[in-house]
Every structure is written in C-alpha cells, then in structure tokens.
Design a protein around this motif. Structure first.
Motif, PDB file in Angstrom:
ATOM      1  N   VAL A   1       1.140  -1.263  -0.233  1.00  0.00           N
ATOM      2  CA  VAL A   1       0.380  -0.359   0.315  1.00  0.00           C
ATOM      3  C   VAL A   1       0.733   0.878  -0.462  1.00  0.00           C
ATOM      4  CG1 VAL A   1      -0.657   0.106   2.852  1.00  0.00           C
ATOM      5  CG2 VAL A   1      -2.159   1.293   1.235  1.00  0.00           C
ATOM      6  N   LEU A   2       0.386   2.041  -0.691  1.00  0.00           N
ATOM      7  CA  LEU A   2       1.313   4.055  -0.872  1.00  0.00           C
ATOM      8  C   LEU A   2      -0.235   4.704  -0.882  1.00  0.00           C
ATOM      9  CD1 LEU A   2       1.547   4.574  -3.622  1.00  0.00           C
ATOM     10  CD2 LEU A   2       3.641   2.803  -4.104  1.00  0.00           C
ATOM     11  N   VAL A   3       0.885   5.686  -1.204  1.00  0.00           N
ATOM     12  CA  VAL A   3      -0.142   7.116  -1.505  1.00  0.00           C
ATOM     13  C   VAL A   3       1.048   8.037  -2.657  1.00  0.00           C
ATOM     14  CG1 VAL A   3      -0.733   9.099  -0.535  1.00  0.00           C
ATOM     15  CG2 VAL A   3      -1.347   7.792   0.809  1.00  0.00           C
ATOM     16  N   ALA A   4       0.273   7.330  -3.700  1.00  0.00           N
ATOM     17  CA  ALA A   4       1.287   8.187  -4.640  1.00  0.00           C
ATOM     18  C   ALA A   4       0.686   9.791  -4.718  1.00  0.00           C
ATOM     19  CB  ALA A   4       1.304   7.499  -5.847  1.00  0.00           C
ATOM     20  N   THR A   5       2.087  10.479  -5.178  1.00  0.00           N
ATOM     21  CA  THR A   5       1.783  11.391  -6.235  1.00  0.00           C
ATOM     22  C   THR A   5       1.216  11.398  -7.326  1.00  0.00           C
ATOM     23  OG1 THR A   5       3.644  11.907  -6.692  1.00  0.00           O
ATOM     24  CG2 THR A   5       3.428  12.632  -4.519  1.00  0.00           C
ATOM     25  N   GLU A   6       0.852  12.731  -8.491  1.00  0.00           N
ATOM     26  CA  GLU A   6       0.370  12.262  -9.513  1.00  0.00           C
ATOM     27  C   GLU A   6       1.426  11.472 -10.746  1.00  0.00           C
ATOM     28  OE1 GLU A   6      -1.738  11.833 -13.219  1.00  0.00           O
ATOM     29  OE2 GLU A   6      -2.437  12.875 -11.297  1.00  0.00           O
TER      30      GLU A   6
END
Length: 191
Positions: A164-169
C-alpha cells in the motif's frame, strides 16, 4: 487499505501510534510544520471545521473541495498491490538496511551520492511504501523501478503479501506500470 497505510506511515515516520477516532485516525506527529495529522475514511465537515491549530494536516479518502484556511495540495492516490512481486532484477546495486519494521533501500550514483531511495514499513501482512524518490539529476533512468523492486523483494522476504502507498500524480504512472492499482483518490491539505 487505508488502515494499513496509516499504521505503516507512523512506523516509517517514527511517530506516535495512530489514535482511532470515529472518522478515521489522528496522528500526533509533533514536528515543526507538521504537528498533527488526521487521516479520514471520508470527509467529516464537523471535524474539519473544528481544526484551528496551524500545521494540522489532513488526508481524506476521496476528492474533497476544501476552502480557506486549508491549503489543498495536489490530488494524491491510495494505491495497492495484491502481490509483492519484484520486477525484473536490475543491474544496479541497491543497499538494503532493515531496522525493526522499516526497510530502507538506497541506490548510489558513481560519486557515492544518493541517486534514489525509499522505505517500506511492515505492518501485519502489508508493507507500506514511503518516501520513494529519485533525485532530479538521476530521473528517467529506471531508479524508481529499481528501488520499488528491491523493497518489494525485501518486504516479501519479511512476510508481507500486499503493498500500500499514497502516490503523487508523478508517482502514480510508475506504480501503475509496476502493477499497482488506484484504490481511491486522496485529498491532502494543511492548515
């Protein structure tokens, strides 16, 4: 997946453990410019309107139009992978260091400086990937892919089965190419 991300983020960033609240989680970060962070499953107008302390951050699942005094950041993406399958091995050497539940991966340039790096925090059977970055002068050379592959292999070896991760554009394109999928957009803002 948001829960795995929250717990992994606190491990990776060495903050206090997240505190469960009805709308999601509160994390006491305690850093200058980043005192507290709320990670919400969905927009909670009452909770958001009660925040007045500068350096409070929000991450809200979904696209949420926030008004001043919130400074809304570029839209981010909660991404997941059902299997941590390392990509094709790279010819580049990657330094892997594990301390407790945090795995660090570093790729160095010929002069010894850090060209790319990243972390994976282990939480349950998940690995939360964090701070994946390639320094500007080394971009477009596959180093992000190399770091992700090395972290995936190390996390899988440690028993993680999902990521799981939170990505930028910008990061979203790389992770999509590696087989990750977008679970939800994330609105990020700071007071």
């Amino acid at each position: 997946m948001l829960e795995a991300w929250v717990h992994g983020w606190t491990i990776s960033r060495n903050t206090a453990a997240p505190v469960r609240i009805p709308a999601g989680y509160r994390i006491d970060v305690g850093l200058p410019g980043h005192l507290v962070r709320y990670v919400l499953h969905q927009y909670d107008a009452d909770l958001v309107s009660r925040q007045h302390q500068p350096h409070t951050w929000l991450k809200i699942r979904g696209e949420v139009p926030l008004d001043k005094p919130w400074q809304v950041q570029q839209l981010e993406y909660l991404m997941t992978t059902a299997a941590l399958t390392p990509a094709t091995p790279s010819s580049r050497e990657v330094e892997i260091v594990r301390q407790g539940s945090v795995i660090d991966a570093t790729v160095r340039a010929a002069d010894g400086t850090v060209a790319a790096r990243g972390k994976a925090a282990l939480t349950g059977d998940s690995a939360m990937f964090d701070q994946i970055e390639t320094h500007p002068q080394h971009r477009r050379r596959g180093l992000g892919r190399t770091v992700m592959s090395a972290l995936s292999a190390a996390a899988q070896h440690a028993g993680a089965t999902t990521g799981v991760l939170v990505a930028t554009e910008d990061g979203r394109a790389l992770y999509t190419a590696l087989g990750w999928t977008v679970d939800a957009p994330i609105t990020a803002a700071r007071l």
